[in-house]
Scaffold this motif. Structure first.
Motif, mmCIF file in Angstrom:
data_model
loop_
_atom_site.group_PDB
_atom_site.id
_atom_site.type_symbol
_atom_site.label_atom_id
_atom_site.label_comp_id
_atom_site.label_asym_id
_atom_site.label_seq_id
_atom_site.Cartn_x
_atom_site.Cartn_y
_atom_site.Cartn_z
ATOM 1 N N LEU A 119 -26.036 14.747 26.104
ATOM 2 C CA LEU A 119 -26.239 15.285 24.751
ATOM 3 C C LEU A 119 -25.714 14.283 23.717
ATOM 4 C CD1 LEU A 119 -24.969 18.929 25.401
ATOM 5 C CD2 LEU A 119 -27.375 18.228 25.179
ATOM 6 N N PRO A 120 -26.312 13.111 23.643
ATOM 7 C CA PRO A 120 -25.776 12.074 22.756
ATOM 8 C C PRO A 120 -25.778 12.452 21.274
ATOM 9 C CG PRO A 120 -27.947 11.465 23.585
ATOM 10 C CD PRO A 120 -27.510 12.653 24.378
ATOM 11 N N ALA A 121 -26.639 13.397 20.884
ATOM 12 C CA ALA A 121 -26.701 13.802 19.481
ATOM 13 C C ALA A 121 -25.753 14.958 19.160
ATOM 14 C CB ALA A 121 -28.129 14.192 19.120
ATOM 15 N N THR A 122 -25.087 15.496 20.162
ATOM 16 C CA THR A 122 -24.192 16.643 19.969
ATOM 17 C C THR A 122 -22.807 16.186 19.549
ATOM 18 O OG1 THR A 122 -25.378 17.985 21.604
ATOM 19 C CG2 THR A 122 -23.109 18.623 21.104
ATOM 20 N N GLU A 123 -22.273 16.850 18.537
ATOM 21 C CA GLU A 123 -20.909 16.576 18.088
ATOM 22 C C GLU A 123 -19.962 17.460 18.908
ATOM 23 O OE1 GLU A 123 -18.474 14.246 15.621
ATOM 24 O OE2 GLU A 123 -20.667 14.321 15.544
ATOM 25 N N LEU A 124 -19.053 16.826 19.641
ATOM 26 C CA LEU A 124 -18.097 17.549 20.485
ATOM 27 C C LEU A 124 -16.729 17.570 19.826
ATOM 28 C CD1 LEU A 124 -17.198 18.905 23.142
ATOM 29 C CD2 LEU A 124 -16.912 16.597 24.104
ATOM 30 N N TYR A 125 -16.147 18.767 19.759
ATOM 31 C CA TYR A 125 -14.818 18.945 19.187
ATOM 32 C C TYR A 125 -13.900 19.496 20.274
ATOM 33 C CZ TYR A 125 -17.384 18.741 14.752
ATOM 34 O OH TYR A 125 -18.201 18.362 13.711
ATOM 35 N N ILE A 126 -12.859 18.761 20.593
ATOM 36 C CA ILE A 126 -11.836 19.232 21.523
ATOM 37 C C ILE A 126 -10.754 19.920 20.706
ATOM 38 C CG2 ILE A 126 -10.152 18.605 23.291
ATOM 39 C CD1 ILE A 126 -13.061 18.093 24.100
ATOM 40 N N LEU B 143 -31.320 29.669 22.467
ATOM 41 C CA LEU B 143 -31.289 29.295 21.051
ATOM 42 C C LEU B 143 -30.717 27.887 20.951
ATOM 43 C CD1 LEU B 143 -29.915 32.628 19.541
ATOM 44 C CD2 LEU B 143 -32.299 31.894 19.755
ATOM 45 N N LYS B 144 -31.592 26.932 20.701
ATOM 46 C CA LYS B 144 -31.168 25.534 20.688
ATOM 47 C C LYS B 144 -30.700 25.109 19.296
ATOM 48 C CE LYS B 144 -34.019 24.119 24.604
ATOM 49 N NZ LYS B 144 -34.940 23.099 25.153
ATOM 50 N N LYS B 145 -29.982 24.009 19.292
ATOM 51 C CA LYS B 145 -29.502 23.359 18.056
ATOM 52 C C LYS B 145 -28.494 24.215 17.301
ATOM 53 C CE LYS B 145 -32.403 20.186 19.179
ATOM 54 N NZ LYS B 145 -31.894 18.996 19.917
ATOM 55 N N GLY B 146 -27.767 25.059 18.019
ATOM 56 C CA GLY B 146 -26.758 25.878 17.382
ATOM 57 C C GLY B 146 -25.366 25.303 17.552
ATOM 58 N N VAL C 239 -25.553 22.469 28.512
ATOM 59 C CA VAL C 239 -26.432 21.340 28.198
ATOM 60 C C VAL C 239 -27.834 21.837 27.841
ATOM 61 C CG1 VAL C 239 -27.611 19.340 29.205
ATOM 62 C CG2 VAL C 239 -25.143 19.622 29.522
ATOM 63 N N SER C 240 -28.305 22.863 28.521
ATOM 64 C CA SER C 240 -29.664 23.378 28.276
ATOM 65 C C SER C 240 -29.842 23.909 26.861
ATOM 66 C CB SER C 240 -30.002 24.484 29.289
ATOM 67 O OG SER C 240 -29.319 25.697 28.980
ATOM 68 N N LEU C 241 -28.748 24.251 26.191
ATOM 69 C CA LEU C 241 -28.812 24.785 24.827
ATOM 70 C C LEU C 241 -29.014 23.696 23.786
ATOM 71 C CD1 LEU C 241 -25.847 27.317 25.123
ATOM 72 C CD2 LEU C 241 -28.286 27.845 25.251
ATOM 73 N N GLU C 242 -28.793 22.453 24.177
ATOM 74 C CA GLU C 242 -28.940 21.311 23.267
ATOM 75 C C GLU C 242 -28.264 21.580 21.917
ATOM 76 O OE1 GLU C 242 -33.038 20.217 22.944
ATOM 77 O OE2 GLU C 242 -33.375 20.300 25.119
ATOM 78 N N PRO C 243 -26.998 21.942 21.925
ATOM 79 C CA PRO C 243 -26.344 22.336 20.672
ATOM 80 C C PRO C 243 -26.123 21.172 19.715
ATOM 81 C CG PRO C 243 -24.759 22.248 22.455
ATOM 82 C CD PRO C 243 -26.096 22.033 23.078
ATOM 83 N N PRO D 155 -21.962 33.542 9.534
ATOM 84 C CA PRO D 155 -23.286 34.179 9.515
ATOM 85 C C PRO D 155 -24.427 33.242 9.140
ATOM 86 C CG PRO D 155 -21.986 34.847 7.603
ATOM 87 C CD PRO D 155 -21.057 34.123 8.524
ATOM 88 N N ALA D 156 -24.114 32.143 8.475
ATOM 89 C CA ALA D 156 -25.162 31.211 8.068
ATOM 90 C C ALA D 156 -25.554 30.246 9.180
ATOM 91 C CB ALA D 156 -24.710 30.415 6.831
ATOM 92 N N GLN D 157 -24.807 30.266 10.277
ATOM 93 C CA GLN D 157 -25.055 29.362 11.393
ATOM 94 C C GLN D 157 -25.608 30.144 12.595
ATOM 95 O OE1 GLN D 157 -24.329 26.089 11.241
ATOM 96 N NE2 GLN D 157 -22.615 25.796 9.847
ATOM 97 N N THR D 158 -26.263 29.422 13.495
ATOM 98 C CA THR D 158 -26.579 29.987 14.804
ATOM 99 C C THR D 158 -25.411 29.660 15.712
ATOM 100 O OG1 THR D 158 -28.963 29.695 14.525
ATOM 101 C CG2 THR D 158 -28.144 29.917 16.780
ATOM 102 N N VAL D 159 -24.636 30.674 16.075
ATOM 103 C CA VAL D 159 -23.399 30.470 16.823
ATOM 104 C C VAL D 159 -23.483 31.216 18.153
ATOM 105 C CG1 VAL D 159 -20.884 30.653 16.798
ATOM 106 C CG2 VAL D 159 -22.118 30.298 14.654
#
Length: 205
Positions: A116-123, A29-32, A76-80, A51-55
């Motif tokens: 994943l340059p388009a992915t927002e990463l939160y530490i 499930l990509k883009k989650g 990385v394969s999930l392209e979150p 519930p409104a998100q793909t998590v």
């Protein structure tokens, strides 16, 4: 024993292999929104809170920073769209050097930013433990030191750092109402965690 050798042994234990084999057969499930971490992450029902998100829950019980680094191919394969990472309490429990944990984190961050340059990463900051009620052996001074290093690392690499640590404290340790054993969280603990990060999960990026 070297950290790398210990990690090879950890990756071969049935619990870890079982979890990874599950990830391999689940639908991609990509883009989650992907939560990555150890038992604190694995034991929560993230999708039901959002519930409104793909998590997707990619926590593995007892995992360490090097373990996360070792399984980045799958993440990385999930392209979150977003990744929420919390890892490190088991490193501290294993007496890992803080600088080594920091280096593993930086390797994780750099690979995610590169692939994943388009992915927002939160530490997310590592959570404290409770020593007084549950006599947990981890010293929260070590947790605070790691969190300080992670905040600096996040700023240096332009990723977001979410400091949950001070919001679950009572008298400088994990509030006993938020834990069942001094480290793992109660339902109230997870509710407090969710309440603090929900704006970041729901934020449109």
């Amino acid at each position: 024993m070297s950290e790398t050798k210990e990690n090879v042994e950890f990756l071969s234990i049935p619990m870890y292999k079982s979890r990874m084999s599950l990830f391999e057969v689940l639908p991609i499930l990509k883009k989650g929104v992907v939560f990555v971490g150890d038992s604190l992450t694995q034991r929560n029902h993230w999708q039901e809170f959002f519930p409104a998100q793909t998590v997707l829950n990619r926590g593995i019980d007892s995992d360490r920073s090097l373990g996360v680094l070792s399984r980045l191919d799958h993440i990385v394969s999930l392209e979150p769209r977003k990744i929420f990472l919390m890892i490190g309490i088991n490193d501290i429990n294993d007496k890992r050097d803080i600088e080594r944990i920091q280096k593993n984190y930086e390797a994780i961050i750099l690979r995610i930013k590169s692939e994943l340059p388009a992915t927002e990463l939160y530490i997310q900051s590592v959570l404290p433990v409770n020593n007084s009620v549950y006599n947990h052996p981890i010293n929260n001074k070590d947790v605070k030191t790691l969190n300080m290093k992670l905040a600096e690392l996040a700023e240096r690499n332009t990723v977001k750092f979410i400091d949950i640590y001070p919001h679950v404290l009572k008298e400088n340790e994990l509030d006993e109402k938020y834990t069942v054993d001094g480290c793992h969280l109660s339902g109230q603990g997870y509710a407090a965690w969710i309440d603090f990060i929900k704006e970041y999960v729901n934020e449109i990026v």
